[in-house]
Design a protein around this motif. Structure first.
Motif, PDB file in Angstrom:
ATOM      1  N   GLN A 149       0.861  -1.175   0.000  1.00 49.75           N
ATOM      2  CA  GLN A 149       0.000   0.000   0.000  1.00 49.75           C
ATOM      3  C   GLN A 149       0.901   1.229   0.000  1.00 49.75           C
ATOM      4  OE1 GLN A 149      -3.432   0.050   2.639  1.00 49.75           O
ATOM      5  NE2 GLN A 149      -2.977  -2.077   3.171  1.00 49.75           N
ATOM      6  N   VAL A 150       0.760   2.071  -1.015  1.00 51.68           N
ATOM      7  CA  VAL A 150       1.634   3.233  -1.189  1.00 51.68           C
ATOM      8  C   VAL A 150       0.840   4.509  -0.920  1.00 51.68           C
ATOM      9  CG1 VAL A 150       3.172   4.454  -2.763  1.00 51.68           C
ATOM     10  CG2 VAL A 150       2.938   1.961  -2.929  1.00 51.68           C
ATOM     11  N   PHE A 151       1.412   5.372  -0.068  1.00 47.07           N
ATOM     12  CA  PHE A 151       0.788   6.629   0.314  1.00 47.07           C
ATOM     13  C   PHE A 151       1.717   7.771  -0.089  1.00 47.07           C
ATOM     14  CE2 PHE A 151      -0.516   3.245   3.122  1.00 47.07           C
ATOM     15  CZ  PHE A 151      -1.898   3.338   3.063  1.00 47.07           C
ATOM     16  N   HIS A 152       1.215   8.695  -0.912  1.00 48.10           N
ATOM     17  CA  HIS A 152       2.003   9.812  -1.417  1.00 48.10           C
ATOM     18  C   HIS A 152       1.611  11.100  -0.697  1.00 48.10           C
ATOM     19  CE1 HIS A 152       3.652   7.828  -5.053  1.00 48.10           C
ATOM     20  NE2 HIS A 152       2.579   7.078  -4.905  1.00 48.10           N
ATOM     21  N   SER A 153       2.597  11.827  -0.196  1.00 49.82           N
ATOM     22  CA  SER A 153       2.400  13.164   0.358  1.00 49.82           C
ATOM     23  C   SER A 153       2.712  14.143  -0.780  1.00 49.82           C
ATOM     24  CB  SER A 153       3.340  13.400   1.538  1.00 49.82           C
ATOM     25  OG  SER A 153       3.305  14.751   1.935  1.00 49.82           O
TER      26      SER A 153
ATOM     27  N   GLY B 268       3.809  -1.407   3.630  1.00 50.58           N
ATOM     28  CA  GLY B 268       3.411  -0.019   3.498  1.00 50.58           C
ATOM     29  C   GLY B 268       4.559   0.802   2.958  1.00 50.58           C
ATOM     30  N   GLN B 269       4.235   1.861   2.264  1.00 49.84           N
ATOM     31  CA  GLN B 269       5.267   2.750   1.744  1.00 49.84           C
ATOM     32  C   GLN B 269       4.757   4.180   1.778  1.00 49.84           C
ATOM     33  OE1 GLN B 269       6.529   1.981  -2.275  1.00 49.84           O
ATOM     34  NE2 GLN B 269       8.384   3.152  -2.021  1.00 49.84           N
ATOM     35  N   ALA B 270       5.612   5.082   2.260  1.00 52.96           N
ATOM     36  CA  ALA B 270       5.317   6.512   2.256  1.00 52.96           C
ATOM     37  C   ALA B 270       6.259   7.177   1.258  1.00 52.96           C
ATOM     38  CB  ALA B 270       5.508   7.110   3.646  1.00 52.96           C
ATOM     39  N   VAL B 271       5.698   7.919   0.323  1.00 54.16           N
ATOM     40  CA  VAL B 271       6.481   8.615  -0.696  1.00 54.16           C
ATOM     41  C   VAL B 271       6.265  10.106  -0.492  1.00 54.16           C
ATOM     42  CG1 VAL B 271       6.897   8.922  -3.165  1.00 54.16           C
ATOM     43  CG2 VAL B 271       6.161   6.690  -2.295  1.00 54.16           C
ATOM     44  N   MET B 272       7.352  10.807  -0.142  1.00 49.85           N
ATOM     45  CA  MET B 272       7.262  12.234   0.109  1.00 49.85           C
ATOM     46  C   MET B 272       7.711  13.010  -1.128  1.00 49.85           C
ATOM     47  SD  MET B 272       7.114  10.708   2.966  1.00 49.85           S
ATOM     48  CE  MET B 272       8.398  10.279   4.092  1.00 49.85           C
ATOM     49  N   HIS B 273       6.877  13.937  -1.563  1.00 51.75           N
ATOM     50  CA  HIS B 273       7.174  14.746  -2.737  1.00 51.75           C
ATOM     51  C   HIS B 273       7.599  16.144  -2.316  1.00 51.75           C
ATOM     52  CE1 HIS B 273       5.415  12.001  -5.844  1.00 51.75           C
ATOM     53  NE2 HIS B 273       4.835  11.519  -4.744  1.00 51.75           N
ATOM     54  N   LYS B 274       8.372  16.788  -3.186  1.00 50.28           N
ATOM     55  CA  LYS B 274       8.747  18.196  -2.995  1.00 50.28           C
ATOM     56  C   LYS B 274       7.589  19.076  -3.461  1.00 50.28           C
ATOM     57  CE  LYS B 274      13.547  17.332  -4.357  1.00 50.28           C
ATOM     58  NZ  LYS B 274      14.573  17.728  -5.339  1.00 50.28           N
ATOM     59  N   ALA B 275       7.706  20.369  -3.218  1.00 51.47           N
ATOM     60  CA  ALA B 275       6.674  21.316  -3.643  1.00 51.47           C
ATOM     61  C   ALA B 275       6.481  21.314  -5.158  1.00 51.47           C
ATOM     62  CB  ALA B 275       7.008  22.718  -3.153  1.00 51.47           C
TER      63      ALA B 275
ATOM     64  N   GLY C 233       6.515  18.655  -6.948  1.00 50.03           N
ATOM     65  CA  GLY C 233       5.901  17.382  -7.310  1.00 50.03           C
ATOM     66  C   GLY C 233       6.868  16.222  -7.494  1.00 50.03           C
ATOM     67  N   THR C 234       8.166  16.501  -7.558  1.00 53.53           N
ATOM     68  CA  THR C 234       9.128  15.408  -7.715  1.00 53.53           C
ATOM     69  C   THR C 234       9.305  14.682  -6.384  1.00 53.53           C
ATOM     70  OG1 THR C 234      11.010  16.861  -7.259  1.00 53.53           O
ATOM     71  CG2 THR C 234      10.380  16.582  -9.574  1.00 53.53           C
ATOM     72  N   ILE C 235       9.745  13.433  -6.462  1.00 57.56           N
ATOM     73  CA  ILE C 235       9.928  12.617  -5.259  1.00 57.56           C
ATOM     74  C   ILE C 235      11.187  13.036  -4.526  1.00 57.56           C
ATOM     75  CG2 ILE C 235      10.368  10.284  -4.391  1.00 57.56           C
ATOM     76  CD1 ILE C 235       8.623   9.246  -6.686  1.00 57.56           C
ATOM     77  N   ARG C 236      11.029  13.273  -3.229  1.00 56.67           N
ATOM     78  CA  ARG C 236      12.143  13.648  -2.368  1.00 56.67           C
ATOM     79  C   ARG C 236      12.654  12.451  -1.577  1.00 56.67           C
ATOM     80  NH1 ARG C 236      12.127  14.945   2.878  1.00 56.67           N
ATOM     81  NH2 ARG C 236       9.899  15.326   2.929  1.00 56.67           N
ATOM     82  N   GLU C 237      11.737  11.596  -1.111  1.00 57.80           N
ATOM     83  CA  GLU C 237      12.119  10.493  -0.232  1.00 57.80           C
ATOM     84  C   GLU C 237      11.054   9.402  -0.280  1.00 57.80           C
ATOM     85  OE1 GLU C 237      12.870   9.873   4.571  1.00 57.80           O
ATOM     86  OE2 GLU C 237      12.526  11.883   3.788  1.00 57.80           O
TER      87      GLU C 237
END
Length: 78
Positions: free
Chosen positions: A5-9, A52-59, A61-65
């Motif tokens: 389950q992937v959750f994107h911020s 589980g996976q948390a994907v943090m994006h920059k302002a 929209g690109t992936i930061r972490e």
């Protein structure tokens, strides 16, 4: 094997949101709050016996972490 389950911020309008499968599951005023919610959701998926996976994006929209929770089937550093 349990499905991950992937959750994107992600930035959304004037704030931030957590998305799963392209659908908004929560809205937040700050990036930090959105990231905390994505991490919590990733841990909840792990606690339920899955991945589980948390994907943090920059302002922009690109992936930061990316953070993975549970038994990651891949052996990749990081």
């Amino acid at each position: 094997m349990a499905k991950r389950q992937v959750f994107h911020s992600v930035p959304k309008g004037n704030g931030w949101a957590v998305e799963q499968n392209g659908k908004v599951i929560s809205n937040h005023r700050t990036q930090a709050a959105s990231e905390a919610a994505a991490v919590k959701a990733g841990h909840r998926a792990q606690d339920q016996g899955g991945l589980g996976q948390a994907v943090m994006h920059k302002a922009d929209g690109t992936i930061r972490e990316e953070r993975t929770y549970g038994d990651d089937p891949r052996n990749i550093k990081g």
